[in-house]
Design an enzyme around this catalytic site. Structure first.
Site, PDB file in Angstrom:
ATOM      1  N   ASP A 168     -14.871  25.589 -23.514  1.00  0.00           N
ATOM      2  CA  ASP A 168     -15.283  24.762 -24.545  1.00  0.00           C
ATOM      3  C   ASP A 168     -15.796  23.409 -24.036  1.00  0.00           C
ATOM      4  OD1 ASP A 168     -16.662  24.270 -27.046  1.00  0.00           O
ATOM      5  OD2 ASP A 168     -14.922  23.334 -27.641  1.00  0.00           O
ATOM      6  N   ASP A 192      -8.464  18.964 -24.333  1.00  0.00           N
ATOM      7  CA  ASP A 192      -8.875  19.875 -25.479  1.00  0.00           C
ATOM      8  C   ASP A 192      -8.995  21.256 -24.697  1.00  0.00           C
ATOM      9  OD1 ASP A 192      -8.890  18.107 -27.394  1.00  0.00           O
ATOM     10  OD2 ASP A 192     -10.857  17.943 -27.249  1.00  0.00           O
TER      11      ASP A 192
END
Length: 288
Positions: A168, A192
């Site tokens: 991502d 993240d």
């Protein structure tokens, strides 16, 4: 500020001293700035699955292993206990990826502790000691864009050599941090990672890596248009598949695609065989 309930537990355990402020609230977690002795760190509180806008898509969770066979069977069946175990596995995925990548020399926040769904880790800062900005909040010169793009392509390669694909990666989960060097040049730090996948064990890893690299190209291409003509993703994956990729492998940014005719019947047979094998595996797990 008053500590949220899940951080209060860490205060009582002596893992943090005080909660300074909320830093951000994202699609899968809330992040707070906390004090631990003389150090300022951040605490990432993972949201419960029903409160997250980012779902545990099968593309990301495919082939994630759990050591406990009872947990694995429950996760396959989708029972209440299985959903709880899947949630725990989802939360610990980022912790595992952070330790793995930090050991490989990838620029990620240093993890310190993981307790009851809260990840305690390094607070990435700018030159003034404030929380570092995300790439999407910064404008770059062409020279800076080329430099940061090259650095991040190197980080993608380093991650892949460590067996990890971010999954991502974009300008929204890369921070621009103070390097601490005399040259004053900021460095990108990747954050993240709960959706990170195993490069060798996930059938969607190639597609995710190509998307990660394309996101970097498109973002920095706004400032350095020459990057829009590059094709690093397929080049990197081809070298990886061929066992030729290392942290020192020179890249060109160009890739010649094969032009041979594709045997579509053979491809369809492979797909049918894979579906049949997956159905048989699920049946075995359900009856185990």
């Amino acid at each position: 500020m008053k500590a949220p309930p899940r951080l209060q537990t860490l205060v009582e355990e002596g893992l943090i001293d005080t909660v300074v402020r909320q830093l951000m609230s994202g699609k899968e977690a809330m992040v707070f700035v906390v004090r631990c002795g003389d150090e300022t760190r951040c605490a990432k509180i993972y949201k419960e699955a029903n409160n997250r806008s980012f779902r545990q898509a099968v593309d990301y969770t495919e082939n994630r292993k759990v050591k406990n066979s009872r947990s694995a069977r429950a996760m396959a069946k989708g029972s209440r206990f299985g959903r709880q175990e899947q949630e725990a596995a989802w939360q610990s995925a980022e912790v595992d990826a952070l330790y793995r990548l930090a050991a490989a020399g990838v620029r990620v926040p240093q993890p310190y502790n993981f307790h009851d769904g809260v990840l305690l880790m390094e607070l990435v800062t700018d030159a003034n000691g404030d929380a570092a900005p995300r790439l999407n909040d910064v404008a770059f010169t062409e020279e800076q864009a080329l430099q940061h793009h090259a650095t991040l392509i190197g980080e993608v390669v380093r991650m892949l050599c460590a067996g990890v694909v971010h999954g991502d990666l974009s300008e929204f989960n890369i921070l621009l941090a103070n390097s601490g060097g005399d040259d004053g040049v900021d460095v990108p730090v990747i954050i993240d990672l709960p959706q990170a996948v195993d490069a060798a064990g996930n059938n969607h890893a190639q597609r995710m890596l190509l998307r990660d690299v394309a996101n970097l190209r498109d973002f920095f291409g706004q400032f350095a248009p020459t990057l829009l003509k590059t094709d690093f993703g397929p080049e990197i994956w081809s070298l990886y598949q061929g066992g030729l990729l290392s942290n020192e492998t020179p890249l060109t940014g160009h890739y010649e695609r094969a032009t041979a005719d594709v045997d579509m019947q053979a491809v369809l047979r492979e797909i049918d065989d894979a579906r049949a094998e997956d159905a048989a595996r699920r049946l075995r797990m359900a009856t185990a």
